[in-house]
Design an enzyme around this catalytic site. Sequence first.
Site, PDB file in Angstrom:
ATOM      1  N   GLU A 150     -16.430  10.281  24.019  1.00  0.00           N
ATOM      2  CA  GLU A 150     -15.139  10.843  23.608  1.00  0.00           C
ATOM      3  C   GLU A 150     -14.977  10.901  22.083  1.00  0.00           C
ATOM      4  OE1 GLU A 150     -12.597   6.701  24.070  1.00  0.00           O
ATOM      5  OE2 GLU A 150     -11.562   8.596  24.146  1.00  0.00           O
ATOM      6  N   HIS A 184      -2.560   1.578   8.642  1.00  0.00           N
ATOM      7  CA  HIS A 184      -3.650   0.792   8.055  1.00  0.00           C
ATOM      8  C   HIS A 184      -3.725  -0.579   8.726  1.00  0.00           C
ATOM      9  CE1 HIS A 184      -6.178  -1.305   5.184  1.00  0.00           C
ATOM     10  NE2 HIS A 184      -5.204  -2.138   4.880  1.00  0.00           N
ATOM     11  N   HIS A 204     -12.752  -4.044   3.946  1.00  0.00           N
ATOM     12  CA  HIS A 204     -11.298  -4.256   3.968  1.00  0.00           C
ATOM     13  C   HIS A 204     -10.654  -3.763   5.274  1.00  0.00           C
ATOM     14  CE1 HIS A 204      -7.209  -3.934   1.704  1.00  0.00           C
ATOM     15  NE2 HIS A 204      -7.022  -3.964   3.011  1.00  0.00           N
ATOM     16  N   GLU A 222       0.830  -1.218   0.000  1.00  0.00           N
ATOM     17  CA  GLU A 222       0.000   0.000   0.000  1.00  0.00           C
ATOM     18  C   GLU A 222       0.861   1.263   0.000  1.00  0.00           C
ATOM     19  OE1 GLU A 222      -2.961  -0.392  -0.684  1.00  0.00           O
ATOM     20  OE2 GLU A 222      -3.622  -2.324   0.139  1.00  0.00           O
ATOM     21  N   HIS A 231      -6.801  -4.031   9.824  1.00  0.00           N
ATOM     22  CA  HIS A 231      -8.047  -4.721   9.508  1.00  0.00           C
ATOM     23  C   HIS A 231      -8.868  -4.975  10.777  1.00  0.00           C
ATOM     24  CE1 HIS A 231      -5.786  -6.568   5.786  1.00  0.00           C
ATOM     25  NE2 HIS A 231      -5.995  -5.270   5.643  1.00  0.00           N
TER      26      HIS A 231
END
Length: 274
Positions: free
Chosen positions: A169, A139, A210, A115, A141
């Site tokens: 919050e 990133h 994803h 990525e 999952h």
Amino acid sequence: MNILDAEFVKGFIRMANDGWLLGFHERNGGNLTYRIKDSEVDEIKDNFKPGQWQEIGTEVKDLAGEFFMVTGSGRFFRNADIRPEETTGIIEVSEDGTKYRIVWGLINGGRPTSELPSHLMNHEVKKKLTNGKYRVIYHGHPANVIALTFVLPLEAEVFTRELWEMATECPVVFPDGIGVVPWMVPGGREIAVETSKLMELYDVVIWAHHGLFAAGEDFDLTFGLFHTVEKAAEILVKTLSMTSAKRQTIMPDDFRRLAKDFNVELPERFLYDK
Ligand code: 2HA
Ligand code: ZN
């Protein structure tokens, strides 16, 4: 200085390991990149052994000459702590912003995260918008966020409002809301372009079916943001599993009062009537 003794390297590896322990990184899932400060580069650059220039797959002119610590493509977060030189590495971006070379780590034939285009395009946007303050793109999952992308409409307004309602919050931690990218093929320039467009508005962006992207100033804030979103998603999944009708919740006027007291601006487009 030995690279593994640098504070930013320790912080990077600790964050990778924390993400693994919280279940955000099955197998080789997820990726992390950090835009290294000039002063930090100076401390370790004697150890650099530059490799060949390679194509990034997109252009990031505003990152020319910058160095990044990155996780490796196909490498597992659970190994970051025990085999950092294999699991992670440091890259340099070329002067024209189209190439990178590995200067440390990613040994045994490693490459930066698949990525990389998304990470670097997000860094480019955030560097500009924050005058260089933001340095981390993350990133992973997270299961509950992903689960919600099968049941909620894929709209920023809906995801933001529903997650804000799940913990007081939340609007303070992500007052700008959450962006949503519809399902796309990962790993390339196209999804990088869509994600980086949303990063102009948000610090958190969901990739439908994803995972999640978060951006921030340092490891604590970026990890904390990601974790807070996933925690809110977990509460929403639990709530929806019990009932589709909440008996009570935080109302638009409550958010407006909260905004005043906590000195945050909450865009009215998220405070619609249901
Ligand atoms: O395998 O998470 O999006 C790494 C990824 C790709
Ligand atoms: Zn992924």
